[in-house]
Design a protein around this motif. Structure first.
Motif, short mmCIF file in Angstrom:
data_model
loop_
_atom_site.label_atom_id
_atom_site.label_comp_id
_atom_site.label_asym_id
_atom_site.label_seq_id
_atom_site.Cartn_x
_atom_site.Cartn_y
_atom_site.Cartn_z
N ASP A 123 65.33 24.10 39.06
CA ASP A 123 66.56 23.30 39.05
C ASP A 123 67.59 23.86 40.03
N LYS A 124 67.62 25.18 40.14
CA LYS A 124 68.62 25.83 41.01
C LYS A 124 68.26 25.73 42.48
N TYR A 125 66.96 25.85 42.80
CA TYR A 125 66.57 25.96 44.19
C TYR A 125 65.97 24.69 44.79
N VAL A 126 65.42 23.82 43.96
CA VAL A 126 64.84 22.58 44.48
C VAL A 126 65.88 21.48 44.31
N THR A 127 66.81 21.42 45.25
CA THR A 127 67.97 20.56 45.06
C THR A 127 67.97 19.30 45.92
N GLN A 158 62.14 18.33 46.70
CA GLN A 158 61.54 17.75 45.50
C GLN A 158 60.23 17.05 45.83
N GLN A 159 60.19 16.38 46.98
CA GLN A 159 58.96 15.69 47.38
C GLN A 159 57.87 16.69 47.75
N ILE A 189 67.19 29.86 56.32
CA ILE A 189 67.27 29.23 57.64
C ILE A 189 66.62 27.85 57.63
N ILE A 190 65.44 27.77 57.03
CA ILE A 190 64.65 26.53 57.02
C ILE A 190 64.36 26.19 55.56
N GLU A 191 65.01 25.17 55.04
CA GLU A 191 64.93 24.91 53.60
C GLU A 191 63.50 24.61 53.13
#
Length: 326
Positions: free
Chosen positions: A307-311, A316-317, A97-99
Motif C-alpha cells: 500500500d505504501k510503495y505501490v502507489t 499496480q499494473q 530514480i526509476i519507479e
C-alpha cells in the motif's frame, strides 16, 4: 622468488589486457562492485568476449571489478553522464530514480527464482528495461542476485509468530525496514561490516541475506539458524550509458543487446553453482536450515508495505502482471 614470479605474471596479464583492449576500435569501460571471479563480473566478461568475436575485434569490454570506479550510487551517476560506458548494479539503488524498478524489489513479489526468471525474461522485464531510457541509460539485461532469507543466533524460525520482537539487521532501505516491521520484528539498519560483531555481542539477533553472502561473511558462525523464507528475490541489472549506445550503428546496437542477453544463462549457471557450494559449506558447519514453512502468513503481512510503495497505476499494473505470470 614466489612473489617475484607472481608479480611478473600479474604484470604480463595486465599488459596483455591493455594490448587486447588497445587493439579494439572501441573498448567499453564497465563497472562492478563485486570482486574478480564473481558471477556478474564473469558474465560481463563473457559479454565482452562475444562482442569481440561478433565484431571481429572492433568492440571490446574492460571490466573494472571490486568497485575500482566507485560504489554503486556514484557509478550510476557516472554512467548517466557517459563517463562509464557500462555498469552492473543492484536494482535497489535505482528505486528512487526509476519507479518501475521498485516492483522487483518488493518482498514476496516473486514466488520462486524460476518465477522471477520468467517475469524478467518476459514483457514485464522488457518494460522495466525500457524505463531506463528516460534516465540517460539503456537497460540491457537482468542478472541474478539470489534469494534473501532470515538467519539468527537465537532459535529456529518456522512461522511468522517466531519473528515477534526479534532484532534483524537490514540494509539502509525504507522498504526493508517496513518489511521487517510488518512481520512483527524490529529492523536495525546498519553497515554490512558491523553485522558479525553485532550478532556475536547480542546487539541484534540476526540478519537476512542469500546463501553466498551468509557463507562468505562468516555470519553462519554466529547465527546458526537459517530460515528459507525467500522474502526477497531481487534481480540485478546491466545498463549502458545512453550516450555511448547512441553513438553506435543500429547493427552494433543490436549486437550489444544480443551479447548482453546471451551472457545471462552464463551468469545464472555460475550463480547456481556458487549458491550450491555455499549451502553445502554452511550445512556441513552444523547450521540448522528451516525450509518447511508456510509462507502465506508472511506474504499476507506485506499488505501495508505494498500500500505504501505501490502507489501509481503503472506500478499496480506491473504487480498484477507479475502475479499473473505462471
Amino acid at each position: 622468488m614466489t612473489y617475484t614470479k607472481t608479480l611478473g605474471a600479474a604484470l604480463l596479464a595486465s599488459v596483455a589486457t591493455v594490448t587486447a583492449a588497445s587493439a579494439c576500435e572501441t573498448t567499453f569501460r564497465s563497472s562492478d562492485t563485486h570482486p574478480e571471479g564473481y558471477p556478474t563480473v564473469a558474465a560481463v566478461e563473457e559479454m565482452g568476449r562475444l562482442l569481440e568475436e561478433r565484431t571481429d575485434g572492433r568492440l571490446c569490454v574492460e571490466v573494472f571489478h571490486s568497485a575500482q570506479l566507485g560504489e554503486e550510487k556514484d557509478t550510476i551517476e557516472q554512467t548517466q553522464f557517459g563517463v562509464i560506458d557500462m555498469n552492473r548494479v543492484s536494482l535497489g539503488p535505482f528505486n528512487n530514480i526509476i519507479e518501475e524498478t521498485q516492483v522487483p524489489s518488493l518482498p514476496y513479489i516473486f514466488r520462486s527464482t524460476d518465477h522471477m526468471h520468467k517475469v524478467m525474461d518476459g514483457p514485464v522485464g522488457q518494460q522495466i528495461l525500457d524505463a531506463f531510457s528516460d534516465h540517460d541509460l539503456v537497460g540491457l539485461a537482468f542478472y541474478d542476485g539470489g534469494s534473501r532469507s532470515f538467519y539468527n543466533s537465537e532459535k529456529p524460525i518456522a512461522s511468522i509468530d517466531d519473528l515477534a520482537g526479534m532484532k534483524f539487521r537490514v540494509m539502509q532501505s525504507d522498504m526493508f525496514v517496513d518489511m521487517v516491521d510488518a512481520l512483527g520484528a524490529n529492523a536495525t539498519p546498519m553497515p554490512y561490516g558491523e553485522v558479525y560483531s553485532s550478532i556475536q555481542t547480542g546487539v541484534i539477533d540476526g540478519a537476512e541475506n542469500n546463501w553466498p553472502s551468509y557463507d562468505s561473511s562468516g555470519h553462519f558462525e554466529v547465527a546458526k539458524y537459517y530460515t528459507l523464507d525467500q522474502h526477497l528475490i531481487v534481480p540485478e541489472v546491466l545498463v549502458m550509458a545512453k550516450s555511448t549506445f547512441d553513438g553506435l550503428s543500429a547493427e552494433d546496437q543490436e549486437i550489444v543487446r544480443q551479447a548482453a542477453r546471451d551472457s545471462v544463462p552464463v551468469m545464472r549457471e555460475l550463480w547456481a553453482a556458487r549458491e550450491a557450494e555455499s549451502e553445502a559449506r554452511v550445512r556441513e558447519a552444523g547450521v540448522e536450515v528451516i525450509s518447511d514453512i508456510d509462507k502465506t502468513p508472511f506474504i499476507e503481512a506485506m499488505g501495508p508495505v505494498y500500500d505504501k510503495y505501490v502507489t501509481s497505476a503503472v506500478l499496480q499494473q506491473i504487480v498484477a502482471d507479475i502475479q499473473a505470470t505462471e
